[in-house]
Design a protein around this motif. Sequence first.
Motif, mmCIF file in Angstrom:
data_model
loop_
_atom_site.group_PDB
_atom_site.id
_atom_site.type_symbol
_atom_site.label_atom_id
_atom_site.label_comp_id
_atom_site.label_asym_id
_atom_site.label_seq_id
_atom_site.Cartn_x
_atom_site.Cartn_y
_atom_site.Cartn_z
ATOM 1 N N ILE A 144 0.844 -1.209 0.000
ATOM 2 C CA ILE A 144 0.000 0.000 0.000
ATOM 3 C C ILE A 144 0.877 1.257 0.000
ATOM 4 O O ILE A 144 0.515 2.273 -0.595
ATOM 5 N N ARG A 145 2.044 1.148 0.604
ATOM 6 C CA ARG A 145 2.949 2.311 0.660
ATOM 7 C C ARG A 145 3.318 2.807 -0.745
ATOM 8 O O ARG A 145 3.593 3.993 -0.937
ATOM 9 N N ASP A 146 3.325 1.922 -1.732
ATOM 10 C CA ASP A 146 3.657 2.344 -3.103
ATOM 11 C C ASP A 146 2.660 3.368 -3.627
ATOM 12 O O ASP A 146 2.925 4.039 -4.619
ATOM 13 N N TYR A 147 1.504 3.463 -3.001
ATOM 14 C CA TYR A 147 0.476 4.408 -3.452
ATOM 15 C C TYR A 147 0.402 5.643 -2.560
ATOM 16 O O TYR A 147 -0.489 6.475 -2.723
ATOM 17 N N ALA A 148 1.341 5.763 -1.617
ATOM 18 C CA ALA A 148 1.369 6.937 -0.747
ATOM 19 C C ALA A 148 2.223 8.017 -1.403
ATOM 20 O O ALA A 148 3.212 7.715 -2.078
ATOM 21 N N GLU A 149 1.831 9.257 -1.208
ATOM 22 C CA GLU A 149 2.562 10.352 -1.843
ATOM 23 C C GLU A 149 3.524 10.993 -0.852
ATOM 24 O O GLU A 149 3.474 10.737 0.339
ATOM 25 N N GLU A 185 -6.193 8.251 1.437
ATOM 26 C CA GLU A 185 -5.691 8.476 0.064
ATOM 27 C C GLU A 185 -4.877 7.306 -0.491
ATOM 28 O O GLU A 185 -5.168 6.819 -1.592
ATOM 29 N N PRO A 186 -3.817 6.832 0.236
ATOM 30 C CA PRO A 186 -3.047 5.713 -0.343
ATOM 31 C C PRO A 186 -3.884 4.448 -0.512
ATOM 32 O O PRO A 186 -3.749 3.737 -1.518
ATOM 33 N N LEU A 187 -4.765 4.218 0.459
ATOM 34 C CA LEU A 187 -5.560 2.989 0.427
ATOM 35 C C LEU A 187 -6.520 2.998 -0.761
ATOM 36 O O LEU A 187 -6.629 2.012 -1.512
ATOM 37 N N VAL A 188 -7.192 4.141 -0.970
ATOM 38 C CA VAL A 188 -8.142 4.214 -2.086
ATOM 39 C C VAL A 188 -7.386 4.182 -3.425
ATOM 40 O O VAL A 188 -7.833 3.523 -4.372
ATOM 41 N N ALA A 189 -6.217 4.819 -3.486
ATOM 42 C CA ALA A 189 -5.426 4.772 -4.729
ATOM 43 C C ALA A 189 -5.019 3.323 -5.021
ATOM 44 O O ALA A 189 -5.090 2.865 -6.178
ATOM 45 N N ALA A 190 -4.629 2.593 -3.975
ATOM 46 C CA ALA A 190 -4.229 1.183 -4.159
ATOM 47 C C ALA A 190 -5.427 0.341 -4.596
ATOM 48 O O ALA A 190 -5.301 -0.526 -5.472
ATOM 49 N N ILE A 191 -6.583 0.613 -4.016
ATOM 50 C CA ILE A 191 -7.793 -0.145 -4.383
ATOM 51 C C ILE A 191 -8.164 0.148 -5.839
ATOM 52 O O ILE A 191 -8.470 -0.772 -6.612
#
Length: 244
Positions: free
Chosen positions: A39-44, A66-72
Amino acid sequence: MYPVEVLTLFPDSVQGYLGASILGKAREKGLLGVTVTHIRDYAEGKHRVTDDAPYGGGAGMVMKPEPLVAAIEAARSRAPAGAKVLLMSPRGPTFTQARARELVREPGLILVCGRYEGVDERVMPFLDGEVSLGDFILTGGEVAALAVVDAVARLLPGVLGNESSSVSESFEENLLEHPHYTRPPSFRGAEVPAVLQCGDHARIARWRRWHALRLTQQRRPDLFARLELGKADMKLLQKKEEEL
Ligand SMILES: C[S@@+](CC[C@H](N)C(=O)[O-])C[C@H]1O[C@@H](n2cnc3c(N)ncnc32)[C@H](O)[C@@H]1O
């Protein structure tokens, strides 16, 4: 191939299990496809922060939306249309064999693992449901996600060597399974029941059915109450073990 994506902050914690034994072989055979996404890969931002303090105060951290929804969203775009996004959560309905049977009919799964105090509530609209492993609290959703992948994968055609082995197992009929024995015939004074060595398959089936019914009656009266017993089962239950 049945595609599963696991979204986690601890990818290493799930990789080993997913590569071993029957699940590993199912992946090698191309029956099960598993992607583990950090999930960290989708954190800014420079620090790729995935959690923050809870509004309103209190202990622990909450997973940021934000990161979780981007990952989903990224996982949904990779998955076949209609793949189910499920959050591992003690709030969800308890996972059962019946649920595993429903999920194996879906086009695929995206399993979201929570950590810390849980996930920001605003993630909920991006999910298709939640799954609990039971009435206890785990440190993270990874163990629950592994349980779901495992239970679903072994229902995929070709994953188990012997197709019938998933049919006779506990819960398939709201029944617990009969006891098993293997060699040696005698172990510390405990003998394998003679019936299982007699070669009479009808008698063995009767012995197994009797034990499955009795075990369920004794240990899971809730399941037993839901059984619709036929005449043969009623008659069988009246017998003593030595009469089987
Ligand atoms: C420490 S738990 C959070 C518990 C939460 N504060 C509560 O009291 O309900 C962290 C994460 O572990 C996972 N988890 C914990 N218990 C679970 C269970 N019984 N079934 C499925 N997932 C679970 C969830 O993903 C959860 O977000």
